[in-house]
Design an enzyme around this catalytic site. Structure first.
Site, PDB file in Angstrom:
ATOM      1  N   PRO A  18       3.839  -3.960  -8.305  1.00 49.81           N
ATOM      2  CA  PRO A  18       5.215  -3.532  -8.583  1.00 49.81           C
ATOM      3  C   PRO A  18       5.595  -2.399  -7.638  1.00 49.81           C
ATOM      4  O   PRO A  18       5.004  -1.323  -7.681  1.00 49.81           O
ATOM      5  CB  PRO A  18       5.135  -3.044 -10.039  1.00 49.81           C
ATOM      6  N   MET A  19       6.559  -2.652  -6.753  1.00 52.73           N
ATOM      7  CA  MET A  19       6.973  -1.640  -5.779  1.00 52.73           C
ATOM      8  C   MET A  19       8.456  -1.363  -5.932  1.00 52.73           C
ATOM      9  O   MET A  19       9.279  -2.280  -5.849  1.00 52.73           O
ATOM     10  CB  MET A  19       6.660  -2.122  -4.354  1.00 52.73           C
ATOM     11  N   GLN A  72       7.331  -4.254 -15.731  1.00 53.72           N
ATOM     12  CA  GLN A  72       6.688  -2.946 -15.794  1.00 53.72           C
ATOM     13  C   GLN A  72       7.677  -1.859 -16.220  1.00 53.72           C
ATOM     14  O   GLN A  72       8.798  -1.806 -15.718  1.00 53.72           O
ATOM     15  CB  GLN A  72       6.088  -2.565 -14.440  1.00 53.72           C
ATOM     16  N   CYS A 102       2.807   5.788 -10.371  1.00 54.16           N
ATOM     17  CA  CYS A 102       3.809   6.159  -9.370  1.00 54.16           C
ATOM     18  C   CYS A 102       3.716   7.651  -9.053  1.00 54.16           C
ATOM     19  O   CYS A 102       3.838   8.494  -9.937  1.00 54.16           O
ATOM     20  CB  CYS A 102       5.210   5.835  -9.863  1.00 54.16           C
ATOM     21  N   LYS A 141      -1.168  -0.100 -14.930  1.00 51.34           N
ATOM     22  CA  LYS A 141      -1.484   0.217 -13.536  1.00 51.34           C
ATOM     23  C   LYS A 141      -1.553   1.738 -13.412  1.00 51.34           C
ATOM     24  O   LYS A 141      -0.644   2.444 -13.840  1.00 51.34           O
ATOM     25  CB  LYS A 141      -0.439  -0.325 -12.571  1.00 51.34           C
ATOM     26  N   GLY A 205      -5.145  -1.083  -3.163  1.00 51.18           N
ATOM     27  CA  GLY A 205      -5.190  -0.038  -2.148  1.00 51.18           C
ATOM     28  C   GLY A 205      -5.837  -0.489  -0.858  1.00 51.18           C
ATOM     29  O   GLY A 205      -7.017  -0.845  -0.848  1.00 51.18           O
ATOM     30  N   ASP A 206      -5.051  -0.519   0.218  1.00 49.62           N
ATOM     31  CA  ASP A 206      -5.539  -0.755   1.582  1.00 49.62           C
ATOM     32  C   ASP A 206      -5.918  -2.192   1.911  1.00 49.62           C
ATOM     33  O   ASP A 206      -6.447  -2.451   2.991  1.00 49.62           O
ATOM     34  CB  ASP A 206      -6.750   0.138   1.898  1.00 49.62           C
ATOM     35  N   GLY A 228       0.135  -4.696  -2.271  1.00 53.36           N
ATOM     36  CA  GLY A 228       1.444  -4.068  -2.265  1.00 53.36           C
ATOM     37  C   GLY A 228       2.072  -4.072  -0.899  1.00 53.36           C
ATOM     38  O   GLY A 228       2.670  -5.058  -0.455  1.00 53.36           O
ATOM     39  N   ARG A 229       1.919  -2.958  -0.173  1.00 53.50           N
ATOM     40  CA  ARG A 229       2.640  -2.768   1.087  1.00 53.50           C
ATOM     41  C   ARG A 229       2.357  -3.849   2.129  1.00 53.50           C
ATOM     42  O   ARG A 229       3.225  -4.172   2.943  1.00 53.50           O
ATOM     43  CB  ARG A 229       2.318  -1.380   1.658  1.00 53.50           C
TER      44      ARG A 229
END
Length: 331
Positions: A18-19, A72, A102, A141, A205-206, A228-229
Protein backbone atom coordinates in the site's frame (compact mmCIF):
# COMPACT_ATOMS: atom_id res chain seq x y z
CA UNK A 1 -0.24 -23.03 0.41
CA UNK A 2 -0.15 -19.64 2.12
CA UNK A 3 -3.49 -18.55 3.54
CA UNK A 4 -4.79 -15.44 5.26
CA UNK A 5 -7.84 -16.68 7.07
CA UNK A 6 -9.59 -18.74 4.40
CA UNK A 7 -8.03 -16.83 1.50
CA UNK A 8 -5.59 -18.96 -0.47
CA UNK A 9 -2.70 -17.03 -2.02
CA UNK A 10 -0.55 -19.75 -3.57
CA UNK A 11 2.76 -21.20 -2.43
CA UNK A 12 4.77 -17.98 -2.34
CA UNK A 13 2.58 -14.94 -2.92
CA UNK A 14 3.80 -11.58 -4.16
CA UNK A 15 2.00 -8.66 -2.56
CA UNK A 16 1.64 -5.11 -3.83
CA UNK A 17 2.45 -2.73 -0.99
CA UNK A 18 0.00 0.00 0.00
CA UNK A 19 1.66 3.22 -1.19
CA UNK A 20 0.11 6.62 -0.64
CA UNK A 21 -0.74 8.39 -3.91
CA UNK A 22 0.43 5.33 -5.85
CA UNK A 23 -1.61 2.20 -5.03
CA UNK A 24 -4.85 3.47 -6.51
CA UNK A 25 -7.21 1.39 -8.72
CA UNK A 26 -5.50 2.30 -12.04
CA UNK A 27 -2.08 1.29 -10.72
CA UNK A 28 -3.46 -1.82 -9.07
CA UNK A 29 -5.11 -2.85 -12.35
CA UNK A 30 -1.82 -3.04 -14.25
CA UNK A 31 -0.10 -4.79 -11.33
CA UNK A 32 -2.87 -7.40 -11.20
CA UNK A 33 -2.50 -7.95 -14.95
CA UNK A 34 1.18 -8.60 -14.39
CA UNK A 35 1.11 -11.10 -11.56
CA UNK A 36 0.40 -9.45 -8.20
CA UNK A 37 -1.27 -12.05 -5.97
CA UNK A 38 -2.63 -9.74 -3.27
CA UNK A 39 -2.95 -5.98 -3.41
CA UNK A 40 -3.67 -3.34 -0.81
CA UNK A 41 -5.24 0.07 -1.25
CA UNK A 42 -3.56 3.31 -0.32
CA UNK A 43 -3.87 3.83 3.41
CA UNK A 44 -7.11 5.48 4.50
CA UNK A 45 -7.51 7.75 7.51
CA UNK A 46 -9.92 6.36 10.09
CA UNK A 47 -10.82 9.92 11.07
CA UNK A 48 -11.45 10.78 7.41
CA UNK A 49 -13.80 7.84 6.96
CA UNK A 50 -15.80 8.81 10.02
CA UNK A 51 -16.04 12.44 8.84
CA UNK A 52 -17.17 11.13 5.45
CA UNK A 53 -14.26 12.93 3.80
CA UNK A 54 -14.56 12.56 0.02
CA UNK A 55 -10.91 11.65 -0.54
CA UNK A 56 -10.99 8.97 2.14
CA UNK A 57 -14.26 7.49 0.89
CA UNK A 58 -13.01 7.37 -2.70
CA UNK A 59 -10.08 5.26 -1.60
CA UNK A 60 -12.60 2.56 -0.66
CA UNK A 61 -13.28 1.96 -4.37
CA UNK A 62 -12.44 -1.63 -5.21
CA UNK A 63 -13.35 -3.73 -8.22
CA UNK A 64 -14.22 -7.45 -8.62
CA UNK A 65 -11.18 -8.26 -10.80
CA UNK A 66 -8.83 -7.06 -8.02
CA UNK A 67 -9.76 -9.84 -5.64
CA UNK A 68 -8.26 -10.76 -3.31
CA UNK A 69 -7.92 -7.14 -2.23
CA UNK A 70 -7.16 -5.58 1.14
CA UNK A 71 -8.20 -2.13 2.34
CA UNK A 72 -5.71 -0.46 4.66
CA UNK A 73 -6.61 2.00 7.41
CA UNK A 74 -4.57 4.02 9.89
CA UNK A 75 -5.24 6.00 13.03
CA UNK A 76 -4.37 6.40 16.68
CA UNK A 77 -7.77 6.33 18.39
CA UNK A 78 -9.42 3.05 19.33
CA UNK A 79 -13.00 4.18 18.83
CA UNK A 80 -12.24 5.78 15.45
CA UNK A 81 -10.39 2.67 14.28
CA UNK A 82 -13.29 0.45 15.37
CA UNK A 83 -15.83 2.64 13.60
CA UNK A 84 -13.78 2.82 10.40
CA UNK A 85 -13.35 -0.97 10.49
CA UNK A 86 -17.13 -1.32 10.40
CA UNK A 87 -17.31 1.08 7.45
CA UNK A 88 -14.65 -0.92 5.58
CA UNK A 89 -16.44 -4.16 6.43
CA UNK A 90 -19.51 -2.92 4.57
CA UNK A 91 -17.54 -2.45 1.34
CA UNK A 92 -16.69 -6.18 1.33
CA UNK A 93 -12.98 -6.36 0.57
CA UNK A 94 -11.23 -9.65 1.35
CA UNK A 95 -8.89 -8.28 4.03
CA UNK A 96 -8.62 -5.30 6.35
CA UNK A 97 -5.06 -4.13 6.96
CA UNK A 98 -3.74 -1.74 9.61
CA UNK A 99 -0.85 0.58 8.87
CA UNK A 100 1.73 0.90 11.65
CA UNK A 101 4.57 1.59 9.23
CA UNK A 102 4.08 4.91 7.47
CA UNK A 103 7.00 7.15 8.50
CA UNK A 104 5.62 10.42 7.07
CA UNK A 105 5.78 13.23 9.61
CA UNK A 106 2.18 14.43 9.21
CA UNK A 107 0.93 10.91 9.99
CA UNK A 108 3.39 10.19 12.79
CA UNK A 109 2.63 13.52 14.50
CA UNK A 110 -0.99 12.42 14.83
CA UNK A 111 0.11 9.32 16.71
CA UNK A 112 -0.70 7.08 13.75
CA UNK A 113 1.25 4.98 11.25
CA UNK A 114 4.79 4.41 12.51
CA UNK A 115 4.04 6.79 15.38
CA UNK A 116 2.30 3.90 17.13
CA UNK A 117 5.63 2.06 17.30
CA UNK A 118 6.47 4.16 20.36
CA UNK A 119 3.51 2.74 22.28
CA UNK A 120 3.15 -1.02 21.89
CA UNK A 121 0.24 -1.34 24.38
CA UNK A 122 -1.65 1.21 22.26
CA UNK A 123 -0.82 -0.77 19.13
CA UNK A 124 -2.27 -3.86 20.74
CA UNK A 125 -5.44 -2.03 21.83
CA UNK A 126 -5.95 -0.47 18.40
CA UNK A 127 -5.51 -3.84 16.72
CA UNK A 128 -7.86 -5.55 19.12
CA UNK A 129 -10.49 -2.87 18.54
CA UNK A 130 -10.31 -3.44 14.79
CA UNK A 131 -10.37 -7.24 15.05
CA UNK A 132 -13.49 -7.08 17.23
CA UNK A 133 -15.25 -4.69 14.85
CA UNK A 134 -14.97 -6.60 11.58
CA UNK A 135 -15.78 -10.00 10.16
CA UNK A 136 -12.79 -9.68 7.80
CA UNK A 137 -9.38 -11.21 8.43
CA UNK A 138 -7.16 -8.44 9.81
CA UNK A 139 -3.53 -8.05 8.78
CA UNK A 140 -0.88 -5.55 9.84
CA UNK A 141 1.98 -3.80 8.07
CA UNK A 142 4.68 -2.38 10.31
CA UNK A 143 8.40 -1.68 10.73
CA UNK A 144 11.13 -3.11 12.95
CA UNK A 145 10.65 -0.38 15.56
CA UNK A 146 10.85 3.36 16.08
CA UNK A 147 14.66 3.56 15.96
CA UNK A 148 17.70 1.36 16.55
CA UNK A 149 17.33 1.63 20.32
CA UNK A 150 13.71 0.48 20.35
CA UNK A 151 13.49 -2.42 17.91
CA UNK A 152 10.62 -4.54 19.16
CA UNK A 153 9.29 -6.45 16.19
CA UNK A 154 9.47 -9.87 17.85
CA UNK A 155 7.33 -8.74 20.76
CA UNK A 156 4.97 -6.92 18.39
CA UNK A 157 4.47 -10.01 16.22
CA UNK A 158 3.57 -12.20 19.20
CA UNK A 159 1.22 -9.70 20.80
CA UNK A 160 -0.61 -8.87 17.57
CA UNK A 161 -1.02 -12.53 16.75
CA UNK A 162 -2.45 -13.04 20.23
CA UNK A 163 -5.20 -10.47 19.60
CA UNK A 164 -6.20 -12.05 16.33
CA UNK A 165 -4.33 -10.78 13.26
CA UNK A 166 -4.04 -13.29 10.42
CA UNK A 167 -0.79 -12.13 8.76
CA UNK A 168 2.01 -9.65 9.32
CA UNK A 169 4.04 -7.70 6.74
CA UNK A 170 7.33 -6.30 8.03
CA UNK A 171 9.32 -3.55 6.39
CA UNK A 172 12.94 -4.15 7.36
CA UNK A 173 13.66 -0.59 8.51
CA UNK A 174 12.92 1.51 11.56
CA UNK A 175 10.86 4.66 11.37
CA UNK A 176 14.02 6.71 11.93
CA UNK A 177 15.53 5.25 8.76
CA UNK A 178 12.60 6.31 6.59
CA UNK A 179 13.60 4.68 3.27
CA UNK A 180 17.34 5.19 3.66
CA UNK A 181 20.04 2.60 4.16
CA UNK A 182 19.55 -1.09 3.64
CA UNK A 183 16.54 -3.02 4.91
CA UNK A 184 17.47 -5.54 7.63
CA UNK A 185 15.76 -8.83 6.91
CA UNK A 186 17.56 -10.75 9.65
CA UNK A 187 14.97 -9.57 12.16
CA UNK A 188 12.17 -10.56 9.79
CA UNK A 189 13.70 -14.04 9.74
CA UNK A 190 13.75 -14.11 13.56
CA UNK A 191 10.04 -13.43 13.62
CA UNK A 192 9.37 -16.13 11.04
CA UNK A 193 11.47 -18.66 12.96
CA UNK A 194 9.80 -17.93 16.29
CA UNK A 195 7.95 -21.15 17.18
CA UNK A 196 5.11 -19.12 18.66
CA UNK A 197 4.34 -17.46 15.34
CA UNK A 198 1.74 -19.38 13.32
CA UNK A 199 0.57 -16.63 10.93
CA UNK A 200 2.16 -15.84 7.53
CA UNK A 201 5.07 -13.40 7.65
CA UNK A 202 5.74 -11.28 4.58
CA UNK A 203 8.98 -9.41 4.06
CA UNK A 204 9.21 -5.93 2.56
CA UNK A 205 12.08 -3.65 1.62
CA UNK A 206 14.62 -3.37 -1.21
CA UNK A 207 13.25 -6.15 -3.43
CA UNK A 208 13.81 -4.78 -6.92
CA UNK A 209 15.03 -7.74 -9.01
CA UNK A 210 14.01 -11.37 -9.52
CA UNK A 211 17.44 -12.50 -8.31
CA UNK A 212 17.09 -10.63 -5.03
CA UNK A 213 13.56 -11.96 -4.52
CA UNK A 214 14.74 -15.57 -4.83
CA UNK A 215 17.79 -14.91 -2.66
CA UNK A 216 15.70 -13.37 0.11
CA UNK A 217 13.08 -16.12 -0.12
CA UNK A 218 15.74 -18.76 0.42
CA UNK A 219 17.82 -16.83 2.95
CA UNK A 220 15.08 -15.48 5.21
CA UNK A 221 12.33 -18.08 4.92
CA UNK A 222 9.42 -15.65 4.62
CA UNK A 223 6.01 -16.80 3.38
CA UNK A 224 5.89 -14.18 0.64
CA UNK A 225 7.27 -10.85 -0.44
CA UNK A 226 5.65 -7.43 -0.50
CA UNK A 227 6.86 -5.17 -3.30
CA UNK A 228 6.47 -1.41 -3.25
CA UNK A 229 8.62 1.16 -5.01
CA UNK A 230 10.08 -1.33 -7.51
CA UNK A 231 6.61 -1.78 -9.05
CA UNK A 232 6.11 1.94 -9.77
CA UNK A 233 6.13 2.25 -13.55
CA UNK A 234 7.28 -1.38 -13.73
CA UNK A 235 4.40 -3.74 -12.90
CA UNK A 236 6.14 -6.51 -14.83
CA UNK A 237 8.30 -7.20 -11.79
CA UNK A 238 5.72 -9.60 -10.33
CA UNK A 239 5.69 -11.95 -13.32
CA UNK A 240 9.45 -11.57 -13.75
CA UNK A 241 9.99 -12.79 -10.18
CA UNK A 242 7.57 -15.69 -10.62
CA UNK A 243 9.22 -16.78 -13.85
CA UNK A 244 12.71 -16.60 -12.37
CA UNK A 245 11.69 -18.58 -9.28
CA UNK A 246 10.11 -21.25 -11.45
CA UNK A 247 12.75 -21.57 -14.17
CA UNK A 248 15.92 -19.83 -12.98
CA UNK A 249 15.81 -17.76 -16.15
CA UNK A 250 15.13 -14.05 -16.56
CA UNK A 251 12.32 -12.87 -18.78
CA UNK A 252 13.24 -10.40 -21.48
CA UNK A 253 12.57 -6.80 -20.55
CA UNK A 254 9.15 -5.59 -21.74
CA UNK A 255 9.26 -4.24 -25.27
CA UNK A 256 8.41 -0.66 -26.11
CA UNK A 257 5.06 -1.84 -27.43
CA UNK A 258 4.30 -3.59 -24.13
CA UNK A 259 5.36 -0.56 -22.13
CA UNK A 260 3.14 1.75 -24.12
CA UNK A 261 0.16 -0.61 -23.97
CA UNK A 262 0.37 -0.76 -20.18
CA UNK A 263 1.01 2.97 -19.82
CA UNK A 264 -2.03 3.72 -22.00
CA UNK A 265 -4.26 1.42 -19.97
CA UNK A 266 -2.97 3.01 -16.76
CA UNK A 267 -3.57 6.50 -18.14
CA UNK A 268 -7.06 5.73 -19.45
CA UNK A 269 -8.20 4.25 -16.15
CA UNK A 270 -6.58 7.10 -14.24
CA UNK A 271 -8.53 9.68 -16.24
CA UNK A 272 -11.78 7.72 -15.96
CA UNK A 273 -11.46 7.27 -12.21
CA UNK A 274 -10.04 10.66 -11.19
CA UNK A 275 -11.15 12.98 -13.96
CA UNK A 276 -8.97 14.31 -16.76
CA UNK A 277 -7.03 16.99 -14.89
CA UNK A 278 -6.12 14.95 -11.81
CA UNK A 279 -5.72 11.71 -13.75
CA UNK A 280 -3.16 13.21 -16.11
CA UNK A 281 -1.32 15.05 -13.35
CA UNK A 282 -0.97 12.03 -11.07
CA UNK A 283 0.04 9.75 -13.94
CA UNK A 284 3.19 11.81 -14.55
CA UNK A 285 5.11 10.21 -11.70
CA UNK A 286 5.04 6.87 -13.52
CA UNK A 287 6.48 7.78 -16.94
CA UNK A 288 10.15 7.87 -15.96
CA UNK A 289 9.97 4.25 -14.84
CA UNK A 290 7.75 3.09 -17.70
CA UNK A 291 10.28 4.40 -20.22
CA UNK A 292 13.60 3.92 -18.44
CA UNK A 293 16.66 2.88 -20.47
CA UNK A 294 15.15 3.88 -23.82
CA UNK A 295 17.68 5.76 -25.99
CA UNK A 296 16.58 9.23 -27.13
CA UNK A 297 13.37 9.10 -25.08
CA UNK A 298 13.96 12.30 -23.07
CA UNK A 299 12.11 14.76 -25.38
CA UNK A 300 9.05 12.53 -25.35
CA UNK A 301 9.13 12.08 -21.58
CA UNK A 302 9.27 15.85 -21.25
CA UNK A 303 6.11 16.22 -23.33
CA UNK A 304 4.37 13.51 -21.32
CA UNK A 305 4.70 15.63 -18.19
CA UNK A 306 3.74 18.86 -19.96
CA UNK A 307 0.61 17.93 -21.92
CA UNK A 308 -2.63 18.63 -20.06
CA UNK A 309 -5.23 17.00 -22.33
CA UNK A 310 -5.88 13.26 -22.46
CA UNK A 311 -6.01 13.24 -26.27
CA UNK A 312 -2.59 14.90 -26.46
CA UNK A 313 -0.96 12.36 -24.16
CA UNK A 314 -2.65 9.41 -25.84
CA UNK A 315 -1.61 10.59 -29.30
CA UNK A 316 1.95 11.09 -28.10
CA UNK A 317 2.06 7.54 -26.78
CA UNK A 318 0.87 6.31 -30.18
CA UNK A 319 3.59 8.36 -31.84
CA UNK A 320 6.18 6.90 -29.46
CA UNK A 321 5.09 3.39 -30.35
CA UNK A 322 5.89 4.05 -34.02
CA UNK A 323 9.09 5.97 -33.31
CA UNK A 324 10.55 3.39 -30.95
CA UNK A 325 9.06 0.25 -32.44
CA UNK A 326 12.45 -1.40 -32.81
CA UNK A 327 14.17 0.18 -29.84
CA UNK A 328 16.31 -2.09 -27.70
CA UNK A 329 15.19 -2.06 -24.11
CA UNK A 330 17.73 -2.99 -21.44
CA UNK A 331 16.65 -5.44 -18.76
Amino acid sequence: MVKIGNIELGEFPLLLAPMEDVSDPPFRAVCKDNGADLMYTEFISSEGLIRDAIKSRKKLDIFPYEKPIGIQIFGGDEEAMAMSARIVDATQPDILDINYGCPVKKVVCKGAGAGVLRDIPLMVRLTQAVVKSTSLPVTVKTRLGWDDSSINIEEVAERLQDVGIKALSIHGRTRAQLYKGEADWTLIRKVKENPRIQIPIFGNGDIDTPEKALEYKNQYGVDGIMIGRAAIGYPWIFNEIKHFMKTGEKLAAPSMKQRIEVARKHLKFSVEWKGEKTGILEMRRHYTSYFRNIPNIKPYRQKLVEFEAYEQVDELLCEMEQEFMNAFVEA
